[in-house]
Design a protein around this motif. Structure first.
Motif, PDB file in Angstrom:
ATOM      1  N   LEU A 290      -0.873 -23.024 -24.885  1.00 33.54           N
ATOM      2  CA  LEU A 290       0.392 -23.667 -25.249  1.00 33.54           C
ATOM      3  C   LEU A 290       1.431 -22.637 -25.669  1.00 33.54           C
ATOM      4  O   LEU A 290       2.583 -22.673 -25.204  1.00 33.54           O
ATOM      5  CB  LEU A 290       0.145 -24.666 -26.377  1.00 33.54           C
ATOM      6  CG  LEU A 290       1.377 -25.345 -26.967  1.00 33.54           C
ATOM      7  CD1 LEU A 290       2.093 -26.184 -25.909  1.00 33.54           C
ATOM      8  CD2 LEU A 290       1.004 -26.214 -28.165  1.00 33.54           C
ATOM      9  N   PHE A 291       1.032 -21.712 -26.512  1.00 32.94           N
ATOM     10  CA  PHE A 291       1.979 -20.704 -27.005  1.00 32.94           C
ATOM     11  C   PHE A 291       2.426 -19.768 -25.887  1.00 32.94           C
ATOM     12  O   PHE A 291       3.590 -19.333 -25.857  1.00 32.94           O
ATOM     13  CB  PHE A 291       1.346 -19.903 -28.144  1.00 32.94           C
ATOM     14  CG  PHE A 291       1.045 -20.711 -29.376  1.00 32.94           C
ATOM     15  CD1 PHE A 291       1.605 -21.962 -29.568  1.00 32.94           C
ATOM     16  CD2 PHE A 291       0.189 -20.211 -30.360  1.00 32.94           C
ATOM     17  CE1 PHE A 291       1.331 -22.715 -30.703  1.00 32.94           C
ATOM     18  CE2 PHE A 291      -0.085 -20.946 -31.495  1.00 32.94           C
ATOM     19  CZ  PHE A 291       0.483 -22.199 -31.673  1.00 32.94           C
ATOM     20  N   GLY A 296       6.540 -17.945 -22.521  1.00 29.87           N
ATOM     21  CA  GLY A 296       6.968 -17.584 -21.177  1.00 29.87           C
ATOM     22  C   GLY A 296       8.260 -18.265 -20.774  1.00 29.87           C
ATOM     23  O   GLY A 296       9.117 -17.662 -20.108  1.00 29.87           O
ATOM     24  N   ILE A 297       8.417 -19.514 -21.193  1.00 27.68           N
ATOM     25  CA  ILE A 297       9.663 -20.242 -20.911  1.00 27.68           C
ATOM     26  C   ILE A 297      10.834 -19.579 -21.618  1.00 27.68           C
ATOM     27  O   ILE A 297      11.911 -19.384 -21.040  1.00 27.68           O
ATOM     28  CB  ILE A 297       9.538 -21.715 -21.327  1.00 27.68           C
ATOM     29  CG1 ILE A 297       8.541 -22.441 -20.421  1.00 27.68           C
ATOM     30  CG2 ILE A 297      10.892 -22.415 -21.284  1.00 27.68           C
ATOM     31  CD1 ILE A 297       8.236 -23.859 -20.847  1.00 27.68           C
ATOM     32  N   PHE A 298      10.639 -19.229 -22.892  1.00 30.32           N
ATOM     33  CA  PHE A 298      11.700 -18.550 -23.641  1.00 30.32           C
ATOM     34  C   PHE A 298      12.108 -17.243 -22.961  1.00 30.32           C
ATOM     35  O   PHE A 298      13.296 -16.919 -22.850  1.00 30.32           O
ATOM     36  CB  PHE A 298      11.239 -18.244 -25.074  1.00 30.32           C
ATOM     37  CG  PHE A 298      11.239 -19.453 -25.985  1.00 30.32           C
ATOM     38  CD1 PHE A 298      12.029 -20.557 -25.716  1.00 30.32           C
ATOM     39  CD2 PHE A 298      10.452 -19.475 -27.130  1.00 30.32           C
ATOM     40  CE1 PHE A 298      12.037 -21.661 -26.539  1.00 30.32           C
ATOM     41  CE2 PHE A 298      10.455 -20.575 -27.974  1.00 30.32           C
ATOM     42  CZ  PHE A 298      11.250 -21.676 -27.674  1.00 30.32           C
ATOM     43  N   ILE A 299      11.102 -16.480 -22.496  1.00 32.40           N
ATOM     44  CA  ILE A 299      11.378 -15.158 -21.943  1.00 32.40           C
ATOM     45  C   ILE A 299      12.033 -15.245 -20.567  1.00 32.40           C
ATOM     46  O   ILE A 299      12.997 -14.515 -20.279  1.00 32.40           O
ATOM     47  CB  ILE A 299      10.065 -14.345 -21.855  1.00 32.40           C
ATOM     48  CG1 ILE A 299       9.542 -14.034 -23.260  1.00 32.40           C
ATOM     49  CG2 ILE A 299      10.293 -13.042 -21.083  1.00 32.40           C
ATOM     50  CD1 ILE A 299       8.181 -13.366 -23.270  1.00 32.40           C
ATOM     51  N   THR A 300      11.540 -16.130 -19.716  1.00 34.61           N
ATOM     52  CA  THR A 300      11.992 -16.153 -18.325  1.00 34.61           C
ATOM     53  C   THR A 300      13.144 -17.119 -18.048  1.00 34.61           C
ATOM     54  O   THR A 300      13.919 -16.892 -17.111  1.00 34.61           O
ATOM     55  CB  THR A 300      10.818 -16.507 -17.393  1.00 34.61           C
ATOM     56  OG1 THR A 300      10.306 -17.810 -17.751  1.00 34.61           O
ATOM     57  CG2 THR A 300       9.703 -15.482 -17.512  1.00 34.61           C
ATOM     58  N   ASN A 307      16.332 -14.019 -26.489  1.00 32.27           N
ATOM     59  CA  ASN A 307      15.175 -14.808 -26.026  1.00 32.27           C
ATOM     60  C   ASN A 307      13.849 -14.276 -26.583  1.00 32.27           C
ATOM     61  O   ASN A 307      12.963 -15.054 -26.941  1.00 32.27           O
ATOM     62  CB  ASN A 307      15.137 -14.871 -24.502  1.00 32.27           C
ATOM     63  CG  ASN A 307      15.081 -13.510 -23.858  1.00 32.27           C
ATOM     64  OD1 ASN A 307      15.335 -12.493 -24.505  1.00 32.27           O
ATOM     65  ND2 ASN A 307      14.761 -13.465 -22.585  1.00 32.27           N
ATOM     66  N   ILE A 308      13.708 -12.948 -26.692  1.00 32.34           N
ATOM     67  CA  ILE A 308      12.496 -12.378 -27.283  1.00 32.34           C
ATOM     68  C   ILE A 308      12.417 -12.726 -28.766  1.00 32.34           C
ATOM     69  O   ILE A 308      11.339 -13.011 -29.301  1.00 32.34           O
ATOM     70  CB  ILE A 308      12.455 -10.857 -27.082  1.00 32.34           C
ATOM     71  CG1 ILE A 308      12.628 -10.494 -25.602  1.00 32.34           C
ATOM     72  CG2 ILE A 308      11.158 -10.283 -27.630  1.00 32.34           C
ATOM     73  CD1 ILE A 308      11.562 -11.058 -24.708  1.00 32.34           C
ATOM     74  N   LEU A 309      13.556 -12.717 -29.421  1.00 31.80           N
ATOM     75  CA  LEU A 309      13.602 -13.086 -30.839  1.00 31.80           C
ATOM     76  C   LEU A 309      13.146 -14.527 -31.046  1.00 31.80           C
ATOM     77  O   LEU A 309      12.443 -14.836 -32.012  1.00 31.80           O
ATOM     78  CB  LEU A 309      15.020 -12.891 -31.377  1.00 31.80           C
ATOM     79  CG  LEU A 309      15.263 -13.245 -32.858  1.00 31.80           C
ATOM     80  CD1 LEU A 309      14.388 -12.375 -33.755  1.00 31.80           C
ATOM     81  CD2 LEU A 309      16.731 -13.097 -33.211  1.00 31.80           C
ATOM     82  N   LEU A 310      13.513 -15.408 -30.120  1.00 29.36           N
ATOM     83  CA  LEU A 310      13.095 -16.809 -30.216  1.00 29.36           C
ATOM     84  C   LEU A 310      11.578 -16.944 -30.112  1.00 29.36           C
ATOM     85  O   LEU A 310      10.975 -17.782 -30.792  1.00 29.36           O
ATOM     86  CB  LEU A 310      13.776 -17.638 -29.132  1.00 29.36           C
ATOM     87  CG  LEU A 310      15.262 -17.938 -29.327  1.00 29.36           C
ATOM     88  CD1 LEU A 310      15.812 -18.702 -28.126  1.00 29.36           C
ATOM     89  CD2 LEU A 310      15.497 -18.724 -30.608  1.00 29.36           C
ATOM     90  N   VAL A 311      10.964 -16.138 -29.263  1.00 30.75           N
ATOM     91  CA  VAL A 311       9.504 -16.169 -29.143  1.00 30.75           C
ATOM     92  C   VAL A 311       8.866 -15.813 -30.476  1.00 30.75           C
ATOM     93  O   VAL A 311       7.957 -16.497 -30.961  1.00 30.75           O
ATOM     94  CB  VAL A 311       9.021 -15.192 -28.054  1.00 30.75           C
ATOM     95  CG1 VAL A 311       7.496 -15.172 -27.994  1.00 30.75           C
ATOM     96  CG2 VAL A 311       9.589 -15.577 -26.700  1.00 30.75           C
TER      97      VAL A 311
END
Length: 362
Positions: A290-291, A296-300, A307-311
Motif C-alpha cells: 500500500l505504501f 509511487g503515485i506521489f513520485i510519478t 512530490n518527494i516531500l509528500l512521500v
C-alpha cells in the motif's frame, strides 16, 4: 524454485516467468520471516531468545543490503538490451545456485530440536498433548486485542521500511543529487545500519523485558529519522550529510523487526510462534504494498518540486498513527510469566488454561 524460474526467464520474452518466480519468492517470504521466533523458542532460553531472533531476522536484512550493493555492479545501465538480459541472467543464475546450496545445507545439517527444551514454556509445549491447532491458534490471536494492535503497528512500521527500501532509488535519482552507484551504496548503508540497532534493542529487552517501552521509543525515533531524511533530501545536497540521515533511518527502521516478533510471541503464548509471526509478516507485506503504491503515485504522478516531500510526510503521518496504536497495547508478557513460574502451571490441563486466561483478559 522461484529463483530458478527467474533464471529461466532472463530473456527478452521471459517477463511472465520473471513475474511468476518473483510471486513464488514473495509467497515464501511470508513463511520464511515467521521462522526466526520459532527457532529461537525451540533452541534458546528466555534470556537468549530475543538476541537469537534478532540475529536470525537481521541475517535476512543482510541479503537486502547485499542486493543494494551488488545489483548496480552486476546489472549496470546499458543502452544494449542484449547486454542487460545477459547481466540479468548472470545475476539470477548466481542467486539460484546460492539458494540451492543453502537449502541443501539446511536439509543435511539442521535438526528439529535439542534433546532438552531450553525453557519452561517450551517444555510445556513439548510435553502437552493439547497443543493448539493452526485454526485454533489463528482464532485466539485474532481475539487478542493487544496482539491485533501490535499487528497493525508492526505492519505500518515494517511496511514503511519496505517502502523506503523500494522507493529510495527513485526518490534520490529524481532529486539528481547522487549517482546510480552512490544510490546503491546508500541503500546498502540504509539496510546494514539496522543490524547493530536490532542487536542492541534485543539485548536490552532480553535483560529488562521492556518490550512496550522499547517499541514506543523506536517508533518515536523513526518519526524523527524520517523528518531528518526528508529535510536532508529537500534542502541539503551534501552526500555525507545524506549518508548520515539514511544510516539513522536504517538504524531505527529495521530494529523493530525482531522486537515485534518476540513481543507477539510473549503476548500470544501458548500459541506457537509461527502463526503470530506469519500474521505479522502478512501485515507488513500488505502495508508495504500500500505504501509503495501511494508513494509511487506521489513520485510519478505529481509533477511538483515537493512530490518527494509528500512521500516522506505521508510515511511520517502513518508512523505517528502506529505510535498511537502502540500506546493501547497491554504489555502482558504471558510467556515470561510461564518461564518465571509466576503462572503456577504444573499440568497439561492448566497449560491449556493459559490460552483461555489470556483470551479472557483481553
Amino acid at each position: 524454485l522461484g529463483a530458478w524460474i527467474k533464471f529461466g526467464g532472463s530473456s527478452s520474452s521471459g517477463f511472465v516467468w520473471i513475474v511468476l518466480g518473483q510471486a513464488i519468492n514473495a509467497l515464501s517470504n511470508t513463511f520464511i520471516l515467521s521462522i526466526p521466533a520459532g527457532i529461537s523458542a525451540v533452541w534458546f532460553g528466555e534470556r537468549e531468545r530475543a538476541i537469537a531472533t534478532s540475529l536470525n531476522t537481521l541475517a535476512f536484512q543482510v541479503g537486502i543490503a547485499v542486493y543494494f550493493l551488488v545489483v548496480p555492479l552486476i546489472v549496470p545501465k546499458s543502452e544494449s538490451h542484449e547486454k542487460l538480459y545477459q547481466n540479468f541472467s548472470w545475476f539470477n543464475g548466481g542467486n539460484a545456485v546460492f539458494c540451492t546450496l543453502i537449502n541443501i545445507a539446511i536439509l543435511v545439517a539442521f535438526e528439529d530440536a535439542p534433546p532438552t527444551p531450553p525453557s519452561r514454556s517450551q517444555a510445556l509445549h513439548t510435553q502437552s498433548e493439547n497443543n493448539l491447532s493452526l485454526v485454533e491458534s489463528l482464532k485466539r490471536v485474532i481475539k487478542n486485542r493487544s496482539y491485533v494492535l501490535l499487528l497493525v503497528t508492526y505492519g505500518i512500521y515494517i511496511g514503511t521500511f519496505y517502502a523506503y527500501a523500494t522507493l529510495l532509488n527513485e526518490m534520490l535519482s529524481r532529486k539528481g543529487k547522487v549517482t546510480e552507484i552512490e544510490i546503491g551504496v546508500l541503500g546498502f548503508a540504509f539496510v546494514l545500519a539496522g543490524l547493530p540497532g536490532g542487536l542492541v534493542v534485543s539485548i536490552y529487552v532480553s535483560k529488562t523485558n521492556a518490550y512496550h517501552c522499547a517499541a514506543k521509543l523506536l517508533i518515536a525515533l523513526t518519526i524523527l529519522a524520517i523528518i531528518s531524511f526528508a529535510t536532508t533530501v529537500e534542502f541539503c545536497g551534501n552526500i555525507v550529510v545524506l549518508c548520515f540521515a539514511i544510516i539513522f533511518l536504517g538504524l531505527v527502521g529495521t530494529s523493530f523487526l525482531p522486537l515485534g516478533l518476540e513481543y507477539a510471541a510473549e503476548l500470544t503464548y501458548p500459541v506457537l510462534e509461527g502463526p503470530s509471526s506469519s500474521l505479522l509478516n502478512v501485515s507488513a507485506q500488505v502495508f508495504g504494498i500500500l505504501f509503495i503504491i501511494v508513494g509511487g503515485i506521489f513520485i510519478t504522478q505529481l509533477h511538483t518540486w515537493y512530490n518527494i516531500l509528500l512521500v516522506n510526510l505521508f510515511l511520517c503521518a502513518v508512523m505517528f498513527l502506529g505510535f498511537i496504536l502502540m500506546s493501547f497495547v497491554k504489555p502482558h508478557l504471558v510467556r515470561q510469566e510461564v518461564d518465571s513460574g509466576k503462572d503456577n502451571i504444573h499440568t497439561q490441563s492448566s497449560y491449556q488454561a493459559v490460552a483461555e486466561d489470556s483470551e479472557n483478559e483481553d
